[in-house]
Design a protein around this motif. Sequence first.
Motif, mmCIF file in Angstrom:
data_model
loop_
_atom_site.group_PDB
_atom_site.id
_atom_site.type_symbol
_atom_site.label_atom_id
_atom_site.label_comp_id
_atom_site.label_asym_id
_atom_site.label_seq_id
_atom_site.Cartn_x
_atom_site.Cartn_y
_atom_site.Cartn_z
ATOM 1 N N LEU A 201 0.820 -1.213 0.000
ATOM 2 C CA LEU A 201 0.000 0.000 0.000
ATOM 3 C C LEU A 201 0.853 1.261 0.000
ATOM 4 C CD1 LEU A 201 -2.690 1.575 0.440
ATOM 5 C CD2 LEU A 201 -2.338 1.220 2.893
ATOM 6 N N LEU A 202 1.843 1.310 0.884
ATOM 7 C CA LEU A 202 2.663 2.521 0.999
ATOM 8 C C LEU A 202 3.510 2.748 -0.257
ATOM 9 C CD1 LEU A 202 3.757 2.284 4.750
ATOM 10 C CD2 LEU A 202 1.889 3.608 3.741
ATOM 11 N N PHE A 203 3.984 1.660 -0.867
ATOM 12 C CA PHE A 203 4.727 1.811 -2.124
ATOM 13 C C PHE A 203 3.858 2.463 -3.193
ATOM 14 C CE2 PHE A 203 7.550 -2.136 -1.138
ATOM 15 C CZ PHE A 203 8.383 -1.343 -0.343
ATOM 16 N N SER A 204 2.561 2.154 -3.195
ATOM 17 C CA SER A 204 1.669 2.693 -4.233
ATOM 18 C C SER A 204 1.434 4.188 -4.087
ATOM 19 C CB SER A 204 0.326 1.953 -4.205
ATOM 20 O OG SER A 204 -0.441 2.309 -3.066
ATOM 21 N N LEU A 205 1.776 4.740 -2.919
ATOM 22 C CA LEU A 205 1.595 6.180 -2.707
ATOM 23 C C LEU A 205 2.759 7.001 -3.228
ATOM 24 C CD1 LEU A 205 0.207 6.111 0.958
ATOM 25 C CD2 LEU A 205 -1.078 6.076 -1.193
ATOM 26 N N ASP A 206 3.880 6.343 -3.518
ATOM 27 C CA ASP A 206 5.051 7.058 -4.018
ATOM 28 C C ASP A 206 4.969 7.216 -5.532
ATOM 29 O OD1 ASP A 206 6.188 7.298 -1.509
ATOM 30 O OD2 ASP A 206 7.218 5.362 -1.658
ATOM 31 N N PRO A 207 5.436 8.347 -6.063
ATOM 32 C CA PRO A 207 5.386 8.542 -7.513
ATOM 33 C C PRO A 207 6.304 7.595 -8.277
ATOM 34 C CG PRO A 207 6.579 10.333 -6.446
ATOM 35 C CD PRO A 207 5.957 9.539 -5.363
ATOM 36 N N ALA A 208 7.404 7.188 -7.667
ATOM 37 C CA ALA A 208 8.353 6.284 -8.325
ATOM 38 C C ALA A 208 8.215 4.885 -7.735
ATOM 39 C CB ALA A 208 9.781 6.780 -8.143
ATOM 40 N N PRO A 209 8.431 3.841 -8.540
ATOM 41 C CA PRO A 209 8.346 2.473 -8.018
ATOM 42 C C PRO A 209 9.391 2.213 -6.938
ATOM 43 C CG PRO A 209 8.330 2.485 -10.429
ATOM 44 C CD PRO A 209 8.692 3.872 -9.990
ATOM 45 N N ALA A 210 9.095 1.244 -6.076
ATOM 46 C CA ALA A 210 10.055 0.826 -5.063
ATOM 47 C C ALA A 210 11.252 0.157 -5.729
ATOM 48 C CB ALA A 210 9.392 -0.135 -4.087
ATOM 49 N N SER A 282 -4.254 -3.322 -14.410
ATOM 50 C CA SER A 282 -4.656 -2.809 -13.104
ATOM 51 C C SER A 282 -3.464 -2.534 -12.192
ATOM 52 C CB SER A 282 -5.632 -3.778 -12.424
ATOM 53 O OG SER A 282 -5.033 -5.033 -12.213
ATOM 54 N N ASP A 283 -2.465 -3.419 -12.181
ATOM 55 C CA ASP A 283 -1.285 -3.189 -11.336
ATOM 56 C C ASP A 283 -0.589 -1.888 -11.716
ATOM 57 O OD1 ASP A 283 -1.748 -5.518 -9.987
ATOM 58 O OD2 ASP A 283 -0.088 -6.639 -10.872
ATOM 59 N N LEU A 284 -0.465 -1.650 -13.024
ATOM 60 C CA LEU A 284 0.211 -0.446 -13.506
ATOM 61 C C LEU A 284 -0.616 0.802 -13.208
ATOM 62 C CD1 LEU A 284 1.434 -1.827 -16.948
ATOM 63 C CD2 LEU A 284 2.891 -1.255 -14.990
ATOM 64 N N ARG A 285 -1.919 0.726 -13.434
ATOM 65 C CA ARG A 285 -2.791 1.878 -13.207
ATOM 66 C C ARG A 285 -2.844 2.267 -11.735
ATOM 67 N NH1 ARG A 285 -3.838 4.371 -18.004
ATOM 68 N NH2 ARG A 285 -4.817 3.015 -19.539
ATOM 69 N N GLU A 286 -2.847 1.260 -10.862
ATOM 70 C CA GLU A 286 -3.050 1.519 -9.440
ATOM 71 C C GLU A 286 -1.772 1.875 -8.701
ATOM 72 O OE1 GLU A 286 -4.987 -1.981 -8.055
ATOM 73 O OE2 GLU A 286 -6.692 -1.733 -9.418
ATOM 74 N N GLY A 287 -0.662 1.959 -9.412
ATOM 75 C CA GLY A 287 0.586 2.344 -8.768
ATOM 76 C C GLY A 287 1.275 1.239 -8.014
ATOM 77 N N LYS A 288 0.918 -0.044 -8.292
ATOM 78 C CA LYS A 288 1.566 -1.157 -7.617
ATOM 79 C C LYS A 288 3.044 -1.206 -7.975
ATOM 80 C CE LYS A 288 -2.059 -3.450 -5.826
ATOM 81 N NZ LYS A 288 -2.172 -3.955 -4.454
ATOM 82 N N SER A 289 3.865 -1.441 -6.978
ATOM 83 C CA SER A 289 5.283 -1.679 -7.237
ATOM 84 C C SER A 289 5.483 -3.175 -7.416
ATOM 85 C CB SER A 289 6.148 -1.176 -6.074
ATOM 86 O OG SER A 289 6.317 0.218 -6.143
ATOM 87 N N THR A 290 5.819 -3.587 -8.630
ATOM 88 C CA THR A 290 6.085 -4.984 -8.930
ATOM 89 C C THR A 290 7.555 -5.128 -9.287
ATOM 90 O OG1 THR A 290 5.658 -4.804 -11.304
ATOM 91 C CG2 THR A 290 3.744 -5.175 -9.861
ATOM 92 N N ILE A 291 7.993 -6.381 -9.454
ATOM 93 C CA ILE A 291 9.383 -6.581 -9.847
ATOM 94 C C ILE A 291 9.656 -5.934 -11.208
ATOM 95 C CG2 ILE A 291 9.027 -8.796 -10.999
ATOM 96 C CD1 ILE A 291 12.010 -7.760 -8.745
ATOM 97 N N LEU A 292 8.629 -5.856 -12.062
ATOM 98 C CA LEU A 292 8.794 -5.254 -13.389
ATOM 99 C C LEU A 292 9.061 -3.756 -13.278
ATOM 100 C CD1 LEU A 292 5.844 -7.023 -15.262
ATOM 101 C CD2 LEU A 292 8.267 -7.648 -15.333
ATOM 102 N N THR A 293 8.211 -3.051 -12.554
ATOM 103 C CA THR A 293 8.395 -1.600 -12.450
ATOM 104 C C THR A 293 9.639 -1.266 -11.639
ATOM 105 O OG1 THR A 293 6.899 -1.507 -10.539
ATOM 106 C CG2 THR A 293 5.942 -1.120 -12.725
#
Length: 372
Positions: A201-210, A282-293
């Motif tokens: 959740l907190l990662f999704s609040l940052d403008p840049a991926p984790a 959805s992961d990209l739109r919602e700001g999820k930090s994944t291994i890809l981003t």
Amino acid sequence: MSLPTQSPAQTCGSAAPGKTEVLQSRVRQLLSSVIEEHRRASGEYSKATQMLWSRIGQALEGGKLTRPRLVMLGHEAFAPASVDNAEFGEVSERVVLLGCAFELLHGSLLMHDDVIDRDFTRRGRPTLSALYRDDALARGKSAENAEHAGHAAAIIAGDLLLAAAIKLALRAADSLPQAAIIENSFHQAIHHAGAGELEDLLFSLDPAPAQVQEVLRMEKLKTAAYSFQVPLHTGALLAGADATGAAALANIGSQLGVAYQLIDDVLGTFGDPARTGKSIESDLREGKSTILTAMAASTPGFTEDLQRFRDRGTDVQAMRSALESTGAERFARQLAQDLCASATSASRALGLPAHVSTELEGFAGLILNRGA
């Protein structure tokens, strides 16, 4: 989160595939019994809660029961020879209880995850929160208030399932010398899942991926612990494994669990939704930090491309192309392959029973070939 659709016991030529079928049948029976027991008991004090338990039962139907299978694998890895070679199809009652506890825990976390992600469908089916949302809409409530009602009901359902899961886990370990360690391990799975959800959740609040290591830690906490690591760990402890042996098996589960989530990240962007049941945006739109981003973020300009996509300035195909050009998918798949190779190598080094190592290798194969 949904685990592989085929049982490794069927895929890898386990010594006793019938035992898996017996386990799954008994876990399903116990799940139904637990839910019906709570449904009947709640009817004496709350008809609304009785309906909630009915809907919980519907939501839990059709699970693949992989976590109970991992509990049994952990048990078989360290069970005395006289137990391991018991009559064909025999399954320990403690394994059934603990396996069911993990399924109830999984259901609890899914209920809460739907609230966190504001989802009203899962695998093409309405969630429990969607049912209560629709009830509220039928009563003339606004969309906002109806969604709040749906999410509130899901939180309550998740809490009830969590309480039931803990109760069963304690029953499974009752009177064993390792009871306190099993209890602590089960609680650790809950706390780690919560920590992983919070970091996500907190990662999704940052403008840049984790960063990559942050994402790997989050995925280990959120998914690997309760779905792979702790089922194997507690299953081994049920069989009387010492702390060192149980921890070594748990580490194998952790590696498999992280590999699973890495492939899940890949399928969430590059998979076929018709096969995976997952949206590719959805992961990209919602700001999820994944291994890809996380991996792509080191490429100049990628973070800006990602923000344009989230602002609807580009479409999903353009975003996928941008990700692909960074090599993020290849990186994620290779990392998952390395983790699976390390896990299978470790299982052989532990000197586990042959069919246990074979099934763990089967899990690795299924993880790497998901969506293929």
